[in-house]
Scaffold this motif. Structure first.
Motif, PDB file in Angstrom:
ATOM      1  N   ILE A  33       0.792  -0.913   0.210  1.00 42.48           N
ATOM      2  CA  ILE A  33      -0.061   0.036   0.001  1.00 42.48           C
ATOM      3  C   ILE A  33       1.386   1.418  -0.434  1.00 42.48           C
ATOM      4  O   ILE A  33       1.650   1.594   0.656  1.00 42.48           O
ATOM      5  CB  ILE A  33      -0.924  -0.078   1.013  1.00 42.48           C
ATOM      6  CG1 ILE A  33      -1.816  -1.197   1.158  1.00 42.48           C
ATOM      7  CG2 ILE A  33      -2.320   1.676   1.136  1.00 42.48           C
ATOM      8  CD1 ILE A  33      -3.074  -1.334   2.471  1.00 42.48           C
ATOM      9  N   VAL A  35       0.873   5.447   0.042  1.00 44.56           N
ATOM     10  CA  VAL A  35       0.238   6.298   0.998  1.00 44.56           C
ATOM     11  C   VAL A  35       0.722   7.544   0.511  1.00 44.56           C
ATOM     12  O   VAL A  35       2.410   7.869   0.282  1.00 44.56           O
ATOM     13  CB  VAL A  35       0.169   6.119   2.371  1.00 44.56           C
ATOM     14  CG1 VAL A  35      -0.769   7.160   3.213  1.00 44.56           C
ATOM     15  CG2 VAL A  35      -0.308   4.868   2.493  1.00 44.56           C
ATOM     16  N   ASN A  47      -0.662   5.380   9.794  1.00 41.13           N
ATOM     17  CA  ASN A  47      -0.692   4.039  10.309  1.00 41.13           C
ATOM     18  C   ASN A  47      -1.505   3.715   9.480  1.00 41.13           C
ATOM     19  O   ASN A  47      -2.675   3.695   8.925  1.00 41.13           O
ATOM     20  CB  ASN A  47      -1.534   4.173  11.302  1.00 41.13           C
ATOM     21  CG  ASN A  47      -0.216   5.078  12.486  1.00 41.13           C
ATOM     22  OD1 ASN A  47       0.905   3.910  12.985  1.00 41.13           O
ATOM     23  ND2 ASN A  47      -0.722   5.482  13.632  1.00 41.13           N
ATOM     24  N   VAL A  48      -1.587   2.399   8.718  1.00 42.44           N
ATOM     25  CA  VAL A  48      -2.265   0.946   8.013  1.00 42.44           C
ATOM     26  C   VAL A  48      -2.383   0.540   8.500  1.00 42.44           C
ATOM     27  O   VAL A  48      -2.172  -0.821   8.639  1.00 42.44           O
ATOM     28  CB  VAL A  48      -1.454   1.144   6.493  1.00 42.44           C
ATOM     29  CG1 VAL A  48      -2.418   0.186   5.523  1.00 42.44           C
ATOM     30  CG2 VAL A  48      -0.516   1.823   5.812  1.00 42.44           C
ATOM     31  N   THR A  49      -3.497   0.300   8.880  1.00 41.05           N
ATOM     32  CA  THR A  49      -4.638  -0.951   9.577  1.00 41.05           C
ATOM     33  C   THR A  49      -5.279  -1.994   8.000  1.00 41.05           C
ATOM     34  O   THR A  49      -5.803  -1.507   7.700  1.00 41.05           O
ATOM     35  CB  THR A  49      -5.625  -0.757  10.563  1.00 41.05           C
ATOM     36  OG1 THR A  49      -4.497   0.255  11.396  1.00 41.05           O
ATOM     37  CG2 THR A  49      -5.689  -1.859  11.475  1.00 41.05           C
ATOM     38  N   THR A  66      -1.092  -4.201  12.090  1.00 42.67           N
ATOM     39  CA  THR A  66      -1.240  -2.124  11.333  1.00 42.67           C
ATOM     40  C   THR A  66       0.514  -1.643  11.496  1.00 42.67           C
ATOM     41  O   THR A  66       1.123  -2.296  12.149  1.00 42.67           O
ATOM     42  CB  THR A  66      -1.960  -1.591  12.485  1.00 42.67           C
ATOM     43  OG1 THR A  66      -2.657  -2.094  12.703  1.00 42.67           O
ATOM     44  CG2 THR A  66      -1.072   0.117  12.109  1.00 42.67           C
ATOM     45  N   THR A  69       4.171   2.961   7.560  1.00 45.98           N
ATOM     46  CA  THR A  69       5.019   3.591   6.336  1.00 45.98           C
ATOM     47  C   THR A  69       6.338   4.304   6.419  1.00 45.98           C
ATOM     48  O   THR A  69       6.322   4.741   7.532  1.00 45.98           O
ATOM     49  CB  THR A  69       4.201   4.468   5.446  1.00 45.98           C
ATOM     50  OG1 THR A  69       3.655   5.696   6.104  1.00 45.98           O
ATOM     51  CG2 THR A  69       2.532   3.784   4.869  1.00 45.98           C
ATOM     52  N   PHE A  87      -8.905  -2.404   4.486  1.00 39.94           N
ATOM     53  CA  PHE A  87      -7.371  -0.958   4.872  1.00 39.94           C
ATOM     54  C   PHE A  87      -8.717   0.212   5.723  1.00 39.94           C
ATOM     55  O   PHE A  87      -9.377   1.042   4.662  1.00 39.94           O
ATOM     56  CB  PHE A  87      -6.387  -1.423   4.091  1.00 39.94           C
ATOM     57  CG  PHE A  87      -6.363  -0.887   2.655  1.00 39.94           C
ATOM     58  CD1 PHE A  87      -6.285   0.463   2.714  1.00 39.94           C
ATOM     59  CD2 PHE A  87      -6.454  -1.554   2.129  1.00 39.94           C
ATOM     60  CE1 PHE A  87      -6.519   1.282   1.226  1.00 39.94           C
ATOM     61  CE2 PHE A  87      -6.850  -1.628   0.281  1.00 39.94           C
ATOM     62  CZ  PHE A  87      -6.843  -0.002   0.217  1.00 39.94           C
ATOM     63  N   TYR A  88      -7.032   0.861   6.383  1.00 37.19           N
ATOM     64  CA  TYR A  88      -7.608   1.781   7.551  1.00 37.19           C
ATOM     65  C   TYR A  88      -6.369   2.615   7.377  1.00 37.19           C
ATOM     66  O   TYR A  88      -5.215   2.079   7.972  1.00 37.19           O
ATOM     67  CB  TYR A  88      -8.856   1.625   8.922  1.00 37.19           C
ATOM     68  CG  TYR A  88      -9.009   3.515   8.966  1.00 37.19           C
ATOM     69  CD1 TYR A  88     -10.214   4.761   7.665  1.00 37.19           C
ATOM     70  CD2 TYR A  88      -7.674   3.824  10.366  1.00 37.19           C
ATOM     71  CE1 TYR A  88      -9.606   5.338   8.480  1.00 37.19           C
ATOM     72  CE2 TYR A  88      -8.451   5.247  10.617  1.00 37.19           C
ATOM     73  CZ  TYR A  88      -9.227   5.864  10.185  1.00 37.19           C
ATOM     74  OH  TYR A  88      -9.450   6.651  10.761  1.00 37.19           O
ATOM     75  N   VAL A  89      -6.165   3.925   6.869  1.00 37.29           N
ATOM     76  CA  VAL A  89      -4.376   5.078   6.922  1.00 37.29           C
ATOM     77  C   VAL A  89      -5.353   6.071   7.447  1.00 37.29           C
ATOM     78  O   VAL A  89      -6.124   6.393   6.749  1.00 37.29           O
ATOM     79  CB  VAL A  89      -4.151   5.021   5.454  1.00 37.29           C
ATOM     80  CG1 VAL A  89      -3.440   6.083   5.007  1.00 37.29           C
ATOM     81  CG2 VAL A  89      -4.608   3.703   4.398  1.00 37.29           C
ATOM     82  N   ASP A  95      -7.185  11.082   7.091  1.00 36.38           N
ATOM     83  CA  ASP A  95      -7.515   9.398   6.610  1.00 36.38           C
ATOM     84  C   ASP A  95      -7.505   8.859   4.931  1.00 36.38           C
ATOM     85  O   ASP A  95      -8.079   9.849   3.947  1.00 36.38           O
ATOM     86  CB  ASP A  95      -8.414   8.940   7.703  1.00 36.38           C
ATOM     87  CG  ASP A  95      -9.937   9.063   8.062  1.00 36.38           C
ATOM     88  OD1 ASP A  95     -10.254   9.913   5.820  1.00 36.38           O
ATOM     89  OD2 ASP A  95     -10.448   9.283   8.116  1.00 36.38           O
ATOM     90  N   ASN A  96      -8.381   8.015   4.791  1.00 35.84           N
ATOM     91  CA  ASN A  96      -8.620   7.856   3.428  1.00 35.84           C
ATOM     92  C   ASN A  96     -10.293   7.540   3.538  1.00 35.84           C
ATOM     93  O   ASN A  96     -10.430   6.426   2.327  1.00 35.84           O
ATOM     94  CB  ASN A  96      -7.569   6.392   2.926  1.00 35.84           C
ATOM     95  CG  ASN A  96      -7.992   4.973   4.033  1.00 35.84           C
ATOM     96  OD1 ASN A  96      -8.616   5.334   5.196  1.00 35.84           O
ATOM     97  ND2 ASN A  96      -8.573   4.222   2.944  1.00 35.84           N
TER      98      ASN A  96
END
Length: 125
Positions: A33, A35, A47-49, A66, A69, A87-89, A95-96
């Protein structure tokens, strides 16, 4: 002539047993991923979960893992299962929620799937 044939035969037998056999091992799916900010700049320290289901993503429960990057704005998830991932960034109030939040299709064994995600002001639902 007979000694030459025996020598060649012994040489072939020796070569057969001295070579290592290699097998193709199919690797588990991998997910990269990337970002970026609204200005298309890589975001370090986001933070990418990763989640298994859309419900887990929206409820923010049962994360798989989690990661943060690196300096190029990338995270690398490996040894995954064959499925679609969510995924949640997030970083510093961004955020995304206004961009992509899942792999388009399930990722397959032997495949490295790559996604670019833009983080921006959060969207309230």
């Amino acid at each position: 002539m007979k000694k030459l044939k025996i020598g060649l035969l012994l040489g072939l037998v020796f070569l057969q047993f001295s070579c290592k056999k290699t097998e193709y091992v199919e690797s588990n799916p991998q997910l990269i991923i990337n970002v970026i900010s609204e200005y298309l700049v890589p975001v370090q320290g986001a933070n990418v979960t990763l989640y298994n289901t859309e419900d887990d993503l929206y409820l923010k429960v049962d994360p798989i893992k989690t990661l943060q990057t690196d300096q190029t704005g990338q995270v690398f998830f490996e040894d995954l299962e064959e499925q679609r991932y969510y995924f949640y960034v997030e970083k510093g109030g961004l955020d995304n929620t206004s961009d992509v939040a899942a792999t388009k299709n399930p990722i397959q064994s032997g495949q490295r799937f790559e996604v670019v995600v833009k983080i921006d002001e959060p969207i309230d639902y």
